[in-house]
Design an enzyme around this catalytic site. Sequence first.
Site, short mmCIF file in Angstrom:
data_model
loop_
_atom_site.label_atom_id
_atom_site.label_comp_id
_atom_site.label_asym_id
_atom_site.label_seq_id
_atom_site.Cartn_x
_atom_site.Cartn_y
_atom_site.Cartn_z
CG HIS A 166 -2.15 0.83 1.11
ND1 HIS A 166 -2.26 1.89 0.23
CD2 HIS A 166 -3.34 0.79 1.77
CE1 HIS A 166 -3.45 2.45 0.37
NE2 HIS A 166 -4.12 1.79 1.28
CG ASP A 389 -13.89 -12.08 -18.42
OD1 ASP A 389 -13.11 -13.04 -18.32
OD2 ASP A 389 -14.93 -12.11 -19.11
#
Length: 446
Positions: A166, A389
Amino acid sequence: MAAEVGKKCETKNVKITTKSHVMPNKKIGRRECQLVTFDLPYLAFYYNQKLLFYKGNDFGDMVGKLKDGLGLVLEEFYQLAGRLGKDEEGVFKVEFDDEMDGVEVVEAIAEGIEIADLMVEEGASTLKELTPYNEVLNLEGLHRPLLSVQLTKLKDGLAMGCAFNHAILDGTSTWHFMSSWAEVCGGAASVSVPPFLDRTKSRNTRVKLDLTAPPDPLASKSNGEAKPSPPQLREKVFKFSESDIDKIKSKVNSNPPSDGSKPFSTFQSLSVHIWRHVTHARELKPEDYTVFTVFADCRKRVDPPMPECYFGNLIQAVFTVTAAGLLSANPPEFGASAIQKAIENHNAKAIDERNKQWESEPKIFQFKDAGVNCVAVGSSPRFKVYDVDFGWGKPESVRSGSNNRFDGMVYLYQGKSGGRSIDVEISLEAQTMERLDKDKEFLMEV
């Protein structure tokens, strides 16, 4: 039923089979870029974990395709294949060269577990075993990969657990990378929107930090007394349909403020709905303060504005504070107006002042520093997480890992059904969650 399924999963272990590393497909050479003021406060957060579940029967083929695509997408996002470093003056940077290990890829098997077992609304304990780098601090990116991916074979599909450092990227950059990875796996020859990698364009102050890992919050006190164990947290996903969201927004906007301010957005309306009901479930005294914290995207707020494809952290925490009694006794537009004003006031001038203040006296946050009795919102329903996807269909579910959770942490995701539906993932103390779970007004059942 949810608790029952979660319990069933506890007995099924995840077995790690192989570990490998993936580097960009082409040679890039030596590159480095200093971390800037927007990045540095997150060094003492944990790695940010995301978990996606996919249906599919050919695990080997899926893994091969993912690793091939990863090598290609890292040609643009090569910083994720690097390491944290420090220059001779103690300024943190992200550095890359062709001799580094790159992104860690872990393969695992949990063939006794079905995707349905993991899609319960309450977090099954198995979820933690499906994500790498549990309770690993971003600071450890000095000697660990900045991205680790765990691909676990399930009975009917694949679990993809990702742990991102992060200190080098926020949610917008995370999902830009994930959608780009999916794009090349789907057959694209290259990334359609390359990342903007020069983070010094957003802020170029060199901040020197002498940082060691913060003390373990669970370690014993120096006088030998054990610290009290932290309160037991429960995690749950609350799914709000399009019509639920429309009703919440309509209610908050039914009596607009007289000062001529803009109508409340979907985000502001849902935020105050969560804030008020969590505050009520906590049974706070009227005089107790409560804090609403949102990590606001500053790409379009800074001067000059940064592109949407800016790669790094370009977020800042925006705080709204009020007394629990005022929040509860007033109609929802009271809290919504406070949130709206705090977000709108966080303009280029406010961002610059916050940065200057931090640079003069750097404070390294821990993930739980979001405020007293807080509700803190991370992630965003704007991220198109169900469009990721890789060539075998959309994810069945998208979740956060167990890192960076505390009492009051909320992650918002677009709902799987699309449109305006939103999934609200909340971590709360067990008794508070029990009360919230029975709050029909919060659940939109009245």
